[in-house]
Structures are given as C-alpha cells and as structure tokens.
Design a protein around this motif. Structure first.
Motif, PDB file in Angstrom:
ATOM      1  N   GLN A   1      14.215  34.493  10.256  1.00  0.00           N
ATOM      2  CA  GLN A   1      13.899  35.166   8.998  1.00  0.00           C
ATOM      3  C   GLN A   1      15.144  35.294   8.127  1.00  0.00           C
ATOM      4  N   ALA A   2      16.273  35.621   8.742  1.00  0.00           N
ATOM      5  CA  ALA A   2      17.518  35.760   7.987  1.00  0.00           C
ATOM      6  C   ALA A   2      17.959  34.427   7.401  1.00  0.00           C
ATOM      7  N   VAL A   3      17.865  33.368   8.192  1.00  0.00           N
ATOM      8  CA  VAL A   3      18.250  32.037   7.708  1.00  0.00           C
ATOM      9  C   VAL A   3      17.344  31.610   6.559  1.00  0.00           C
ATOM     10  N   LEU A   4      16.048  31.853   6.704  1.00  0.00           N
ATOM     11  CA  LEU A   4      15.106  31.505   5.640  1.00  0.00           C
ATOM     12  C   LEU A   4      15.417  32.276   4.365  1.00  0.00           C
ATOM     13  N   GLY A   5      15.678  33.571   4.496  1.00  0.00           N
ATOM     14  CA  GLY A   5      15.993  34.387   3.324  1.00  0.00           C
ATOM     15  C   GLY A   5      17.250  33.905   2.622  1.00  0.00           C
ATOM     16  N   LEU A   6      18.284  33.582   3.392  1.00  0.00           N
ATOM     17  CA  LEU A   6      19.523  33.090   2.794  1.00  0.00           C
ATOM     18  C   LEU A   6      19.312  31.741   2.117  1.00  0.00           C
ATOM     19  N   ALA A   7      18.502  30.885   2.749  1.00  0.00           N
ATOM     20  CA  ALA A   7      18.240  29.572   2.162  1.00  0.00           C
ATOM     21  C   ALA A   7      17.499  29.709   0.839  1.00  0.00           C
ATOM     22  N   LEU A   8      16.509  30.585   0.796  1.00  0.00           N
ATOM     23  CA  LEU A   8      15.754  30.787  -0.449  1.00  0.00           C
ATOM     24  C   LEU A   8      16.623  31.407  -1.537  1.00  0.00           C
ATOM     25  N   LEU A   9      17.539  32.290  -1.142  1.00  0.00           N
ATOM     26  CA  LEU A   9      18.481  32.851  -2.106  1.00  0.00           C
ATOM     27  C   LEU A   9      19.398  31.765  -2.649  1.00  0.00           C
ATOM     28  N   ALA A  10      19.837  30.871  -1.766  1.00  0.00           N
ATOM     29  CA  ALA A  10      20.771  29.829  -2.174  1.00  0.00           C
ATOM     30  C   ALA A  10      20.155  28.878  -3.195  1.00  0.00           C
ATOM     31  N   VAL A  11      18.871  28.581  -3.025  1.00  0.00           N
ATOM     32  CA  VAL A  11      18.208  27.661  -3.961  1.00  0.00           C
ATOM     33  C   VAL A  11      17.484  28.414  -5.066  1.00  0.00           C
ATOM     34  N   ARG A  12      17.700  29.743  -5.114  1.00  0.00           N
ATOM     35  CA  ARG A  12      17.136  30.604  -6.153  1.00  0.00           C
ATOM     36  C   ARG A  12      15.603  30.587  -6.181  1.00  0.00           C
ATOM     37  N   ARG A  13      15.026  30.527  -5.006  1.00  0.00           N
ATOM     38  CA  ARG A  13      13.574  30.628  -4.894  1.00  0.00           C
ATOM     39  C   ARG A  13      13.147  32.042  -4.532  1.00  0.00           C
ATOM     40  N   ALA A  14      14.121  32.905  -4.310  1.00  0.00           N
ATOM     41  CA  ALA A  14      13.839  34.300  -3.978  1.00  0.00           C
ATOM     42  C   ALA A  14      15.018  35.152  -4.402  1.00  0.00           C
ATOM     43  N   GLY A  15      14.749  36.430  -4.676  1.00  0.00           N
ATOM     44  CA  GLY A  15      15.791  37.379  -5.014  1.00  0.00           C
ATOM     45  C   GLY A  15      16.021  38.359  -3.892  1.00  0.00           C
ATOM     46  N   ARG A  16      16.968  39.269  -4.097  1.00  0.00           N
ATOM     47  CA  ARG A  16      17.281  40.246  -3.047  1.00  0.00           C
ATOM     48  C   ARG A  16      16.124  41.196  -2.789  1.00  0.00           C
ATOM     49  N   SER A  17      15.282  41.397  -3.787  1.00  0.00           N
ATOM     50  CA  SER A  17      14.159  42.316  -3.641  1.00  0.00           C
ATOM     51  C   SER A  17      12.848  41.603  -3.272  1.00  0.00           C
ATOM     52  N   THR A  18      12.910  40.283  -3.121  1.00  0.00           N
ATOM     53  CA  THR A  18      11.702  39.528  -2.789  1.00  0.00           C
ATOM     54  C   THR A  18      11.248  39.849  -1.368  1.00  0.00           C
ATOM     55  N   GLU A  19       9.976  40.173  -1.203  1.00  0.00           N
ATOM     56  CA  GLU A  19       9.424  40.440   0.125  1.00  0.00           C
ATOM     57  C   GLU A  19       8.902  39.137   0.723  1.00  0.00           C
ATOM     58  N   LEU A  20       9.439  38.767   1.852  1.00  0.00           N
ATOM     59  CA  LEU A  20       9.029  37.539   2.532  1.00  0.00           C
ATOM     60  C   LEU A  20       8.152  37.884   3.724  1.00  0.00           C
ATOM     61  N   PRO A  21       7.128  37.083   3.985  1.00  0.00           N
ATOM     62  CA  PRO A  21       6.308  37.319   5.181  1.00  0.00           C
ATOM     63  C   PRO A  21       7.153  37.163   6.439  1.00  0.00           C
ATOM     64  N   PHE A  22       7.007  38.103   7.356  1.00  0.00           N
ATOM     65  CA  PHE A  22       7.827  38.135   8.569  1.00  0.00           C
ATOM     66  C   PHE A  22       7.095  37.533   9.764  1.00  0.00           C
ATOM     67  N   GLY A  23       5.750  37.501   9.683  1.00  0.00           N
ATOM     68  CA  GLY A  23       4.968  37.045  10.818  1.00  0.00           C
ATOM     69  C   GLY A  23       5.311  35.657  11.327  1.00  0.00           C
ATOM     70  N   PRO A  24       5.394  34.645  10.450  1.00  0.00           N
ATOM     71  CA  PRO A  24       5.691  33.293  10.935  1.00  0.00           C
ATOM     72  C   PRO A  24       7.000  33.198  11.701  1.00  0.00           C
ATOM     73  N   ALA A  25       8.047  33.885  11.218  1.00  0.00           N
ATOM     74  CA  ALA A  25       9.333  33.838  11.911  1.00  0.00           C
ATOM     75  C   ALA A  25       9.245  34.513  13.278  1.00  0.00           C
ATOM     76  N   LEU A  26       8.547  35.652  13.346  1.00  0.00           N
ATOM     77  CA  LEU A  26       8.393  36.339  14.633  1.00  0.00           C
ATOM     78  C   LEU A  26       7.604  35.488  15.621  1.00  0.00           C
ATOM     79  N   LEU A  27       6.537  34.861  15.147  1.00  0.00           N
ATOM     80  CA  LEU A  27       5.729  34.013  16.018  1.00  0.00           C
ATOM     81  C   LEU A  27       6.521  32.808  16.495  1.00  0.00           C
ATOM     82  N   ALA A  28       7.262  32.183  15.586  1.00  0.00           N
ATOM     83  CA  ALA A  28       8.074  31.027  15.964  1.00  0.00           C
ATOM     84  C   ALA A  28       9.146  31.421  16.966  1.00  0.00           C
ATOM     85  N   GLY A  29       9.790  32.560  16.730  1.00  0.00           N
ATOM     86  CA  GLY A  29      10.824  33.010  17.654  1.00  0.00           C
ATOM     87  C   GLY A  29      10.281  33.271  19.044  1.00  0.00           C
ATOM     88  N   ALA A  30       9.093  33.877  19.109  1.00  0.00           N
ATOM     89  CA  ALA A  30       8.476  34.153  20.410  1.00  0.00           C
ATOM     90  C   ALA A  30       8.149  32.863  21.145  1.00  0.00           C
TER      91      ALA A  30
END
Length: 222
Positions: free
Chosen positions: A176-205
C-alpha cells in the motif's frame, strides 16, 4: 497433473463469477438490468486460474486446500469491488469468513490439527482487535471493511503460524505504501487521496501464505 488442470479450470470459473459479481455491484441497484463485467477482457479469469494453480502447488491436495480456494475466490470479488467502489461488502466478507472457519475446522478434524485451528481463531480475533484500534485512531486510513477483512486474513494466516500473520500484514502495508508513493510520483493521487486498502492486504496475505512453506503440490509433478 489432472488436479492441476482441473483446479486451473475451476479458477477460470471463479474469476468469471467474480467478474460478474463485481460488475453487478451494488447488487440491490442492478436487479432490474443485466450485469456487466467489472474487468474487460479475460484478465480476471486468467488471474483466478493462476491463483488456483499457485494455491494447489503450495498446499497440495490436503484438507486445508478448500479453505484457501474459498479465500482466493472471495478475495477476487473483494479486491475488484474495493478498487471500483472503495468498499468491502459484508455480503461477501462475512460468508467468506464463516466458510473459511468451517473448512479449517474440517481440516483440523481430518488432520488432528486442533492447535492450528485455535491459533487461527486467535489470530483472527487479534487481527480484528488491532485493526479496530487503528481504525478508531485514524478513520481516514482504515475503514470498518478493512477491519473485518483483517479478521479473515488473521484467520487464514494464523493457521500457518504467527510469523506468517506478521509477514502477511507487513507485506500488505508495504504494498500500500509503495502504491501510494508511486501514485504521488506520477501525480495520480494527492496526500489526502483515500486509496482502497483491501487489494494490498489481500495480496500481502497471499504472498505470505505461498512463500511461508514448501510447495508440496509440486512433488507429484516431478
């Protein structure tokens, strides 16, 4: 080999069903019309087949295998809906958690693995409790759907051991952290953007589960 082919075909079907269910969500509003696929093309079906094959190769034809297949099937639906609607519906989460608990109970009875079942149930409860505390501290970072998902993840990972529980959540948060940083880097998300957490948790498990032990399903192939 026959089991691998059969489970791969079953995974294709699970992916197709997940595609239809996710495309029809919210279900109450789609009863009048025909459901559309959530993901165009065969990608979700191929992913379902691949995940079923991976789970079979990891766990083999064991008593615990059905619980993992249910987990993967529900995970596909939950991940796609969360990506589309930022929601983890109870109508998927709760039955999936109950089904996994029942199937792990059957596996414990077959393999006399009651300590594993007890650890799984305890890990599910602890994961829910920790998730609830985090959600209360930071409601914008973790929703109640994520808290309920944490219980399911704790349940399946707890069956494999406490280190796997820790690894699964660690990988999920890292993804989730890597995805958030990547989206920030390409300006597809801001610091206040809420990202879905479920996919990252499921993938990690799932990553933690498949990497936590020997791939016993490979033995019959070689």
């Amino acid at each position: 080999m026959i089991a691998l082919v059969a489970l791969t075909g079953l995974g294709l079907g699970a992916g197709a069903v997940a595609n239809q269910l996710a495309g029809a969500h919210p279900w109450a509003e789609r009863e009048r019309g025909s459901a559309q696929r959530a993901v165009p093309g065969p990608w979700l079906e191929v992913l379902g087949a691949a995940l079923f094959a991976v789970v079979l190769l990891r766990f083999g034809l064991t008593a615990q295998l059905p619980a993992w297949l249910v987990f993967v099937s529900a995970g596909l639906v939950l991940a796609v809906i969360d990506l589309r609607a930022k929601l983890l519906p109870n109508r998927v989460l709760l039955p999936a958690t109950l089904a996994v608990l029942v199937l792990l109970t059957v596996a414990a009875a077959v393999d006399d693995a009651w300590p594993d079942l007890l650890r799984a149930a305890l890990a599910g409860a602890v994961s829910f409790g920790v998730g609830l505390v985090l959600a209360l501290i930071s409601p914008s970072g973790l929703g109640m759907g994520d808290v309920k998902l944490a219980a399911l993840l704790g349940l399946v990972l707890g069956w494999l051991g406490w280190p796997v529980v820790l690894l699964g959540f660690l990988v999920g948060f890292l993804l989730q952290a890597v995805l958030g940083l990547a989206l920030l880097a390409v300006r597809r998300a801001g610091r206040s953007t809420e990202l879905p957490f479920g996919p990252a948790l499921l993938a990690g498990a799932l990553v933690a589960a498949v990497l936590s032990g020997e791939w016993i399903g490979l033995d019959p192939l070689f």
